[in-house]
Design a protein around this motif. Structure first.
Motif, PDB file in Angstrom:
ATOM      1  N   HIS A  83       2.956   7.158  -7.191  1.00 44.39           N
ATOM      2  CA  HIS A  83       3.836   6.564  -6.263  1.00 44.39           C
ATOM      3  C   HIS A  83       3.263   4.924  -6.403  1.00 44.39           C
ATOM      4  CE1 HIS A  83       6.406   5.002  -3.242  1.00 44.39           C
ATOM      5  NE2 HIS A  83       5.285   4.907  -2.426  1.00 44.39           N
ATOM      6  N   ARG A  84       4.095   4.082  -6.298  1.00 41.62           N
ATOM      7  CA  ARG A  84       3.656   2.648  -6.146  1.00 41.62           C
ATOM      8  C   ARG A  84       4.369   1.982  -5.157  1.00 41.62           C
ATOM      9  NH1 ARG A  84       6.885   0.919  -9.974  1.00 41.62           N
ATOM     10  NH2 ARG A  84       7.732  -0.763  -8.728  1.00 41.62           N
ATOM     11  N   ILE A  85       3.497   1.296  -4.518  1.00 42.34           N
ATOM     12  CA  ILE A  85       3.874   0.238  -3.241  1.00 42.34           C
ATOM     13  C   ILE A  85       3.824  -1.156  -3.482  1.00 42.34           C
ATOM     14  CG2 ILE A  85       3.522  -0.239  -0.783  1.00 42.34           C
ATOM     15  CD1 ILE A  85       2.267   2.485  -0.330  1.00 42.34           C
ATOM     16  N   ASP A  86       4.865  -1.991  -3.588  1.00 44.09           N
ATOM     17  CA  ASP A  86       4.802  -3.236  -4.163  1.00 44.09           C
ATOM     18  C   ASP A  86       4.588  -4.319  -2.921  1.00 44.09           C
ATOM     19  OD1 ASP A  86       5.537  -2.836  -6.572  1.00 44.09           O
ATOM     20  OD2 ASP A  86       7.743  -2.818  -6.146  1.00 44.09           O
ATOM     21  N   LEU A  87       3.634  -5.177  -3.418  1.00 43.82           N
ATOM     22  CA  LEU A  87       3.224  -6.076  -2.282  1.00 43.82           C
ATOM     23  C   LEU A  87       3.739  -7.636  -2.901  1.00 43.82           C
ATOM     24  CD1 LEU A  87      -0.586  -5.005  -1.918  1.00 43.82           C
ATOM     25  CD2 LEU A  87       1.309  -4.468  -0.595  1.00 43.82           C
ATOM     26  N   LYS A  88       3.228  -8.718  -2.279  1.00 44.53           N
ATOM     27  CA  LYS A  88       3.442 -10.105  -2.715  1.00 44.53           C
ATOM     28  C   LYS A  88       2.894 -10.299  -3.876  1.00 44.53           C
ATOM     29  CE  LYS A  88       4.474 -11.623   1.938  1.00 44.53           C
ATOM     30  NZ  LYS A  88       4.233 -12.329   2.983  1.00 44.53           N
ATOM     31  N   ASN A  89       3.463 -11.440  -4.811  1.00 43.49           N
ATOM     32  CA  ASN A  89       2.938 -12.156  -6.011  1.00 43.49           C
ATOM     33  C   ASN A  89       2.342 -10.981  -7.060  1.00 43.49           C
ATOM     34  OD1 ASN A  89       3.176 -14.602  -4.505  1.00 43.49           O
ATOM     35  ND2 ASN A  89       1.137 -14.162  -3.234  1.00 43.49           N
ATOM     36  N   GLY A  90       3.123 -10.041  -7.325  1.00 47.89           N
ATOM     37  CA  GLY A  90       2.924  -9.167  -8.339  1.00 47.89           C
ATOM     38  C   GLY A  90       1.896  -8.104  -8.126  1.00 47.89           C
ATOM     39  N   ARG A  91       1.486  -8.278  -6.971  1.00 46.60           N
ATOM     40  CA  ARG A  91       0.544  -7.304  -6.723  1.00 46.60           C
ATOM     41  C   ARG A  91       1.190  -5.675  -6.204  1.00 46.60           C
ATOM     42  NH1 ARG A  91      -2.612  -9.605  -1.831  1.00 46.60           N
ATOM     43  NH2 ARG A  91      -0.589 -10.576  -1.720  1.00 46.60           N
TER      44      ARG A  91
END
Length: 463
Positions: free
Chosen positions: A267-275
């Motif tokens: 699972h992936r959790i997207d953050l800001k600025n490509g993180r």
């Protein structure tokens, strides 16, 4: 043998089928006729040259090893005709120079471990090693395909494990179905193997035990090599993919030996600025099938009525340039986790190049790994550090290879060339393994296992 003959017959039928459709007399077709030779010229020819230099430095009183080998592989896949394609390929590996890979050390009783794998592990003194690798017929319909014959598949436990000059290959029937939006299915039956670091094809039972067999649960040398009976492996894998989820479920039924079920969720959790944050969980369950490979208890590969259970997890952080993961694997004390090393490398998150957890039970493994690749650049650097808490070397029921607990440090640098050298990739690997367990001052628990430094330089050129 019958399965191999069937594959060849299918290929001959396909050639006749293509010839019937394309090799018509020129008088009927005129200048627009398409000959069989012209048809096959439109196929894809692939050539790979790989050269690997290895060196292992053991404790001062133990032998050091070095080797340099080069391999040439050529494969061909025909163009498609009504969905059908033919494929064939082979390789030749040459031992350019090496230290003595055969003679055992008088102190430990063991010989080269890693360098021997560059060549034919069943005959380490062989200088030139030819091998047939591919011979198949494939039918493709939309996004799905079925392949019969000698081929290469890639699954969690049976895979090319491409860390030597030539990878492993399989013979069987293999289907990949991709007709549903998020779900892909892979399934098939395998009846032969050409394991990495060998020159021949083997039935499934015979392919087990070509590498080191370790010891049985009483501490005596295992006797399953050459004595394991199985007609084949049935595999089914389901993969369900969503934008932020990837779920996998696999089952491997090895007739008369064992059954292995594997589940993985990422699972992936997207953050800001490509993180982003990323996590994963794996679960593996094994139990015996039939008589474990042989009616004689002393010659069984998988002990009857035993089981193994493995949990592996990871948590990480990614940016456009960096990725870092903390990984943990637990193999319970129910029994050894067993999977023939001849078939592929294990998929656990704590896997590190040049070592595995196969053959062990009651294991705690912790690995921290990080990778850095500048955006738009052709190179990538990776480092990893792991601590592997294994049962004592004398607890044979859970320690097949008499390996002491150890810690390991890896560094890997990869550079991919471009422009006129497009297709050329260089890799440099350095590994250190240190001791964190008891060896009882016996060299057999140390030689090529711990307190050692290993390096590899790999050049691969593919066109």
């Amino acid at each position: 043998m019958k399965c191999c003959q069937a594959s060849i017959v299918l290929l001959l039928i396909a050639v006749m089928f293509v010839q019937k459709g394309f090799s018509q007399p020129a008088a009927k077709k005129g200048n627009d006729s398409l000959s069989l030779a012209a048809f096959f010229k439109k196929g894809h020819l692939a050539v790979q040259v790989r050269s690997i230099g290895m060196a292992t430095f053991n404790e001062a009183q133990l032998k050091d090893y070095g080797a340099w080998g080069t391999g040439l592989a050529i494969s061909y896949e025909s163009p498609s005709f009504k969905g059908f394609q033919l494929g064939a390929g082979g390789s030749f590996v040459s031992n350019i120079i090496s230290s003595d890979l055969v003679t055992a050390s008088p102190l430990s009783g063991s010989s080269s471990r890693y360098e021997k794998g560059l060549f034919n592990i069943t005959n380490p003194s062989q200088k030139g090693i030819p091998r047939q690798e591919l011979l198949y017929i494939r039918y493709t319909h939309r996004e799905s395909k079925i392949t019969i014959g000698k081929q290469s598949i890639n699954t969690p436990f049976i895979n090319p494990q491409d860390g030597r000059i030539r990878p492993g290959f399989e013979e069987g029937i293999w289907m990949e179905l991709h007709e549903l939006k998020h779900l892909s299915i892979q399934t098939g039956w395998l009846w032969k193997m050409a394991p990495r670091s060998t020159a021949n094809w083997y039935g499934i039972g015979r392919s087990i035990g070509l590498y080191s067999t370790g010891v049985d649960k009483t501490g005596n040398r295992s006797a399953y090599g050459g004595n394991t009976n199985s007609h084949g492996i049935g595999i089914t894998g389901l993969q369900y993919t969503l934008p932020k989820w990837n779920l996998q479920l696999w089952n491997y039924y090895t007739e008369n030996i064992m059954n292995t079920s594997f589940f993985q969720a990422d699972h992936r959790i997207d953050l800001k600025n490509g993180r982003s944050l990323a996590g994963g969980l794996q679960a593996t369950l094994q139990y015996s099938s039939g008589n474990g490979g042989n009616r004689d208890e002393l010659k069984r590969y998988f002990p009857k009525s035993e089981k193994a259970f493995v949990i592996s997890s990871r948590f990480g952080y990614k940016t456009k340039r960096w990725e870092t993961f903390l990984n943990y694997t637990r193999i319970t004390g129910d029994g050894r986790f067993l999977m023939p090393r001849e078939w592929g490398r294990e998929p656990f998150y704590t896997f590190m190049l040049r070592e595995r957890n196969e053959g062990f039970g009651n294991v705690h493994a912790v690995v921290l790994n990080t990778g850095f690749q500048p955006v738009g650049k052709k190179w990538k650097a990776e480092v990893a550090a792991g601590n592997f808490f294994l049962p004592p070397v004398t607890e044979y029921r859970l320690n097949k290879y008499e390996m002491p607990a150890f810690y390991q440090l890896n560094g890997l640098l990869t550079y991919s060339f471009s422009n006129k050298l497009d297709g050329l990739v260089l890799q440099f690997l350095i590994v250190y393994k240190g001791n964190s367990g008891k060896t009882y001052s016996e060299q057999k628990y140390i030689d090529n296992k711990i307190d050692m430094l290993h390096s590899s330089l790999v050049m691969t050129y593919q066109f």
